[in-house]
Motif scaffolding. Structure first.
Motif, PDB file in Angstrom:
ATOM      1  N   SER A 295      11.477  78.172 -60.382  1.00 38.65           N
ATOM      2  CA  SER A 295      12.279  76.979 -60.649  1.00 38.65           C
ATOM      3  C   SER A 295      12.984  77.100 -61.998  1.00 38.65           C
ATOM      4  CB  SER A 295      11.388  75.740 -60.629  1.00 38.65           C
ATOM      5  OG  SER A 295      10.468  75.801 -61.699  1.00 38.65           O
ATOM      6  N   ASP A 297      12.548  74.932 -64.437  1.00 37.97           N
ATOM      7  CA  ASP A 297      11.437  74.752 -65.374  1.00 37.97           C
ATOM      8  C   ASP A 297      10.658  76.053 -65.473  1.00 37.97           C
ATOM      9  OD1 ASP A 297      12.074  72.104 -65.595  1.00 37.97           O
ATOM     10  OD2 ASP A 297      10.276  71.347 -64.620  1.00 37.97           O
ATOM     11  N   SER A 783      17.016  64.949 -68.677  1.00 35.35           N
ATOM     12  CA  SER A 783      16.348  65.476 -67.505  1.00 35.35           C
ATOM     13  C   SER A 783      17.121  64.976 -66.297  1.00 35.35           C
ATOM     14  CB  SER A 783      14.896  64.996 -67.452  1.00 35.35           C
ATOM     15  OG  SER A 783      14.263  65.430 -66.277  1.00 35.35           O
ATOM     16  N   ARG A 785      17.435  64.805 -62.395  1.00 35.26           N
ATOM     17  CA  ARG A 785      16.731  64.989 -61.131  1.00 35.26           C
ATOM     18  C   ARG A 785      17.686  64.671 -59.986  1.00 35.26           C
ATOM     19  NH1 ARG A 785      12.258  63.707 -64.346  1.00 35.26           N
ATOM     20  NH2 ARG A 785      10.500  65.121 -63.977  1.00 35.26           N
ATOM     21  N   VAL A 805      19.246  73.885 -57.983  1.00 36.07           N
ATOM     22  CA  VAL A 805      18.236  73.218 -57.171  1.00 36.07           C
ATOM     23  C   VAL A 805      18.632  73.359 -55.708  1.00 36.07           C
ATOM     24  CG1 VAL A 805      17.588  71.582 -58.973  1.00 36.07           C
ATOM     25  CG2 VAL A 805      19.357  70.956 -57.328  1.00 36.07           C
ATOM     26  N   GLY A 818       7.600  74.883 -61.933  1.00 38.43           N
ATOM     27  CA  GLY A 818       7.861  73.520 -62.385  1.00 38.43           C
ATOM     28  C   GLY A 818       8.484  72.702 -61.279  1.00 38.43           C
ATOM     29  N   ASP A 819       9.092  71.593 -61.651  1.00 36.71           N
ATOM     30  CA  ASP A 819       9.722  70.680 -60.700  1.00 36.71           C
ATOM     31  C   ASP A 819      10.986  71.332 -60.146  1.00 36.71           C
ATOM     32  OD1 ASP A 819      11.059  68.667 -59.371  1.00 36.71           O
ATOM     33  OD2 ASP A 819      10.727  67.155 -60.926  1.00 36.71           O
ATOM     34  N   THR A 821      13.311  70.146 -58.362  1.00 30.06           N
ATOM     35  CA  THR A 821      14.455  69.241 -58.205  1.00 30.06           C
ATOM     36  C   THR A 821      15.097  68.900 -59.547  1.00 30.06           C
ATOM     37  OG1 THR A 821      13.208  67.168 -58.409  1.00 30.06           O
ATOM     38  CG2 THR A 821      13.270  68.208 -56.234  1.00 30.06           C
ATOM     39  N   ARG A 822      14.586  69.452 -60.650  1.00 27.67           N
ATOM     40  CA  ARG A 822      15.003  69.022 -61.970  1.00 27.67           C
ATOM     41  C   ARG A 822      15.726  70.126 -62.719  1.00 27.67           C
ATOM     42  NH1 ARG A 822      11.512  67.231 -67.244  1.00 27.67           N
ATOM     43  NH2 ARG A 822      10.908  69.411 -67.241  1.00 27.67           N
TER      44      ARG A 822
END
Length: 859
Positions: A295, A297, A783, A785, A805, A818-819, A821-822
């Motif tokens: 990701s 992140d 951030s 998203r 993403v 990590g996330d 979608t971010r």
């Protein structure tokens, strides 16, 4: 000058000795290439506030050689400036220039074009590869040598290669020896180290003189066997007169304490300072099943989050750092030993606890609680006949119990017979301890003993006591861990996100190049796309189905106007029906290159190229599951050998290998592909005397013209199991129109002025649609998203690709790090808008670009 550096930096039994100072040292991974340059200084200061005095810094080759022979050490690639900032912050650096670094980074930092050179073999003592390594070292090593500690800089050690014991290097001594020679030629005088990824110190170093072994050690934090394993590593290097350097390990300080009491002299948890994968830098193939994408992140829960805010573990860092500084040389010179029967607990603990016998007297015992429940530990009294001591043992912790420490070196009288709290400071004014629960301290002089049970402190409310015995007086303060050392700012509270519900759909094309004709589809790297994407087109009229081999990373196919679901299968062979279609168009995007050598799938192998791969027209099929001769030792088959279906031999010897042989009906002129369906794990396939491995993830084997007259398949016997085999006859698909679109071309589009139409989000998109959007965003570090489904979004700002993403698509691989979608927009890069390129994919649901939630976070 070399003698001066040798006096400033030494590697000996007590560890990494700097300017004569012996101390067990903590080291944080901190990567300039994952942090905006504007944040370098603050991030270094946050690490220094943790009490750690070392940082390890990878230097990625392909981050600096951005194209063959084109070097970039400016801006956020200015590693020299980063090293100077580290020095200014009072930190010392273990520099890790590779050439291979892993780090979940694109290709492990090996440039994508290397394997275009015929005969070049990565990570081998092979002249063509070493010539490229020499060019890289010619660039980077002078920067490191000029900034060595002793020359007014921060660098105290240089790591060569990385976890070579994971890789099949044929001549380890020759390879590592050549890297060592290059380092010495460029004047590197600080210690050279090489880290083992799985405990094989010879596999990592080749036993090359002048290269010290180090260990990367990633246990389960709840394992009861950490201590004996670490003690074994310490014993191995002690036999060579060297310290145990743990150059990577877990981040929890409870585990780091267990490493320290087991003999580690440098402990470098990976990754304490998190960051981001900007641009096209993530690798592929990390811990997936079998593959995965990294990701944006890059965060594994270290004590600094990706924007630099301190997490609770930062307080634990400050406490452990203070303990190491307070015990100083006595701890550095200590020897580790097993401590059977040293305590009893009512919770799960170590199978073989460790203690350190301190130089000059005393011992430090580690007592881990391997559960998430509070417990207690009972210790023998501080002297013969004295009562046992029972104290709390917090969840997921490791208590450091100090015994029999002479206090004269601290300007205090007597001996510290027992402390169940952490000793974080000592001097003529008294003792400073740290604990979360109640603790016990026992002090002694020849004339008497003073003992006290001290209450648990609260943040900002230390517990103070004055103990007296035989005329001696000791002032004792017990601090809450949050009050030890220099605190960082608490993580800022995220406010309510700002919903971005409109964007401008731009009148800007997503492709600007022209196509060139190629006979066969070239790799992306072969047309200069080391990062970015490549577009392919070919006529398929009259063909019925295609076999794609080696397609990676992300392939979007369109047959005439029919958009197909995205392929992201790490190079696994795929059959694509094309009957009735006239034209195939394909866009292949590089997510990253493999950073690990994984033979299960073609695109997971180190050095594997990206692009559409090989494309064949399937012109014939034949079932070859039957008529295999059963042979091999222990099968009980007679002579002549019986004929059976593949894997159809019955035997009582389950699990034993059985070999099946036959000739395949190849014509000697065509290419063929053999597919073995039903493979569990892997199978060995010998074709005309050459051994191959077929896996359940890639059950295909390519056969060049003339190959396949003699095939032997060896699989373990599994009662009731069976394999099917099919032989495909192939012809290459020729006449390709190819448009390369490297990163520089996409970045140019991302900064092109354009007008457009205002649209509302969410926005329905037809499969295959690709378009640019501008979205206004609030000021500050954000951030971002993303919401949506069946879309891939790449976001650009400040002339950079922030990241990508991929939303709501069953074709999407597993993401780690990590996330997924971010994306993070640094404040220094925020001009008030981000530019997005959005591609709609095909799935069971319609494609939808949703809203963007922008949350301001203070960096």
């Amino acid at each position: 000058m070399t003698e001066t550096i040798a006096a400033a930096v030494a590697l000996g039994p007590s560890g990494l000795v700097l300017d004569g100072s012996e101390q067990v040292r903590l080291c944080a991974s901190l990567f300039y290439f994952r942090i905006p340059r504007e944040s370098w200084a603050s991030r270094l200061e946050a690490v220094r506030a943790s009490g750690y005095d070392l940082v390890d810094v990878y230097v990625p080759w392909n981050f600096h050689e951005v194209a063959p022979g084109r070097w970039d050490f400016e801006g956020r690639r200015d590693v020299a400036a980063f090293l100077d900032l580290a020095h200014a912050a009072g930190l010392r650096v273990i520099a890790r220039p590779g050439p291979y670094i892993c780090s979940e980074w694109d290709g492990g930092a090996l440039p994508a074009w290397l394997t275009l050179e015929e005969g070049l073999r990565l990570r081998q003592a092979e002249p063509r590869y070493l010539a490229h390594v020499e060019a890289w070292f010619d660039q980077v090593l002078p920067l490191l040598a000029a900034r060595e500690h002793g020359r007014g800089g921060a660098v105290v050690a240089v790591q060569l290669e990385n976890e070579l014991d994971f890789f099949d290097c044929e001549d380890r001594a020759g390879y590592v020896g050549r890297l060592r020679d290059l380092a010495l030629r460029h004047g590197v005088s600080v210690p050279l180290v090489a880290c083992a990824g799985q405990g094989d110190l010879t596999g990592a170093t080749g036993d090359v003189d002048g290269v010290a072994p180090a260990f990367n050690f990633y246990p389960d934090d709840r394992s009861s066997f950490v201590e004996p394993e670490v003690r074994r590593y310490a014993d191995l290097v002690a036999d060579r007169g060297l310290p145990l350097l743990v150059t990577e390990t877990n981040r929890l300080h409870a585990t780091l304490r267990r490493l320290v009491v087991s003999g580690a002299k440098v402990v470098a948890p990976y990754l304490q300072a998190s960051g981001y994968d900007f641009g096209w830098t993530p690798s592929v193939g990390n811990w997936g099943d079998p593959g995965g994408f990294m990701s944006h992140d890059y965060d594994f829960g270290g004590y600094l989050d990706p924007v630099g805010a301190a997490r609770p573990e930062h307080a634990e860092a400050r406490v452990l750092s203070a303990v190491l500084r307070t015990l100083g040389p006595a701890l550095a010179r200590a020897s580790a030993e097993a401590a059977p029967g040293a305590y009893t607990t009512d919770v799960a603990t170590s199978a073989s606890p460790s203690r350190l016998v301190l130089d000059g007297g005393g011992e430090l015992l580690g007592v881990p609680n391997l559960t998430e429940e509070p417990g207690t530990v009972t210790l023998p009294g501080p002297a013969d006949g004295s009562p046992e001591v029972t104290v709390p043992l917090p969840p997921a912790s490791c208590l450091l119990v100090l015994r029999d420490l002479p206090l004269a070196p601290y300007g205090l009288p007597g001996t510290l017979r027992l402390a169940t709290a952490d000793l974080v400071g000592a001097g003529p004014d008294g003792l400073a301890l740290s604990a979360r629960g109640t603790s016990v301290v026992v002090l002694e002089v020849p004339e008497g003993v003073a003992a006290a049970e001290l209450a648990a402190p609260a943040p900002g409310a230390p517990v103070r006591a004055t103990l007296e015995a035989g005329g001696a007086v000791w002032n004792v303060v017990v601090l809450h861990p949050d009050d030890v050392g220099d605190q960082c700012a608490a993580p800022p509270a995220e406010g309510e996100p700002v919903l971005i519900e409109t964007a401008t759909r731009l009148d800007l094309g997503t492709r600007t190049g022209t196509t060139t004709r190629h006979d066969l589809p070239p790799s992306s790297e072969g047309v200069g796309v080391y990062r970015g994407r490549t577009h392919y087109g070919v006529d398929v009229g009259g063909l019925t189905e295609l076999l794609l081999q080696g397609t990676s990373d992300i392939a979007d196919l369109t047959l005439d106007d029919d958009v197909r679901p995205t392929l992201a299968r790490f190079g696994a062979s795929v059959v694509v029906p094309v009957a009735g279609a006239r034209r195939l168009e394909a866009t292949v995007e590089t997510w990253g290159h493999a950073n690990f050598d994984d033979v299960r799938l073609p695109a997971l192998q180190m050095g594997s190229l990206r692009g559409l791969g090989r494309v064949w027209s399937v012109v014939g099929r034949e079932d070859v599951s039957a008529l295999w001769e059963v042979t091999g030792q222990g099968t009980w088959s007679g002579d002549p050998a019986p004929l059976r279906t593949l894997a159809g031999w019955s035997s009582t010897r389950a699990g034993r290998p059985v070999t099946y042989r036959r000739g395949l009906p190849v014509d000697g002129r065509s290419h063929h592909a053999l597919r073995l369906d039903g493979v569990e794990g892997s199978a060995s396939v010998v074709v005309d005397g050459i051994t191959h491995v077929v896996t359940q993830d890639e059950p295909w084997l390519s056969l060049a013209p003339g190959e396949g007259a003699n095939v032997a398949v060896t699989v373990p016997h599994r009662p009731g199991a069976g394999l099917s085999a099919e032989l495909l006859r192939l012809e290459p698909v020729r006449g390709w129109d190819v448009e390369p679109q490297p990163d520089v071309a996409l970045l140019a589009l991302a900064t092109t002025d354009s007008t457009g139409e205002r649209v509302s989000l969410p926005l329905d998109l037809a499969p295959g649609v690709e378009a640019w959007f501008d979205a206004e965003v609030p000021a500050g570090g954000l951030s971002l998203r993303f919401e949506g489904r069946q879309v891939r979004v790449s976001a650009f700002a400040n002339g950079e690709l922030l990241g990508r993403v991929w939303l709501g698509d069953p074709a999407r691989p597993r993401f780690t790090g990590g996330d997924p979608t971010r994306l993070w927009l640094p404040a220094a890069w925020n001009t008030g808008a981000v530019r997005l390129i959005v591609r709609a994919t095909r799935g069971e649901e319609s494609a939808l670009l949703g809203r963007v939630r922008a949350t301001v976070v203070q960096e």
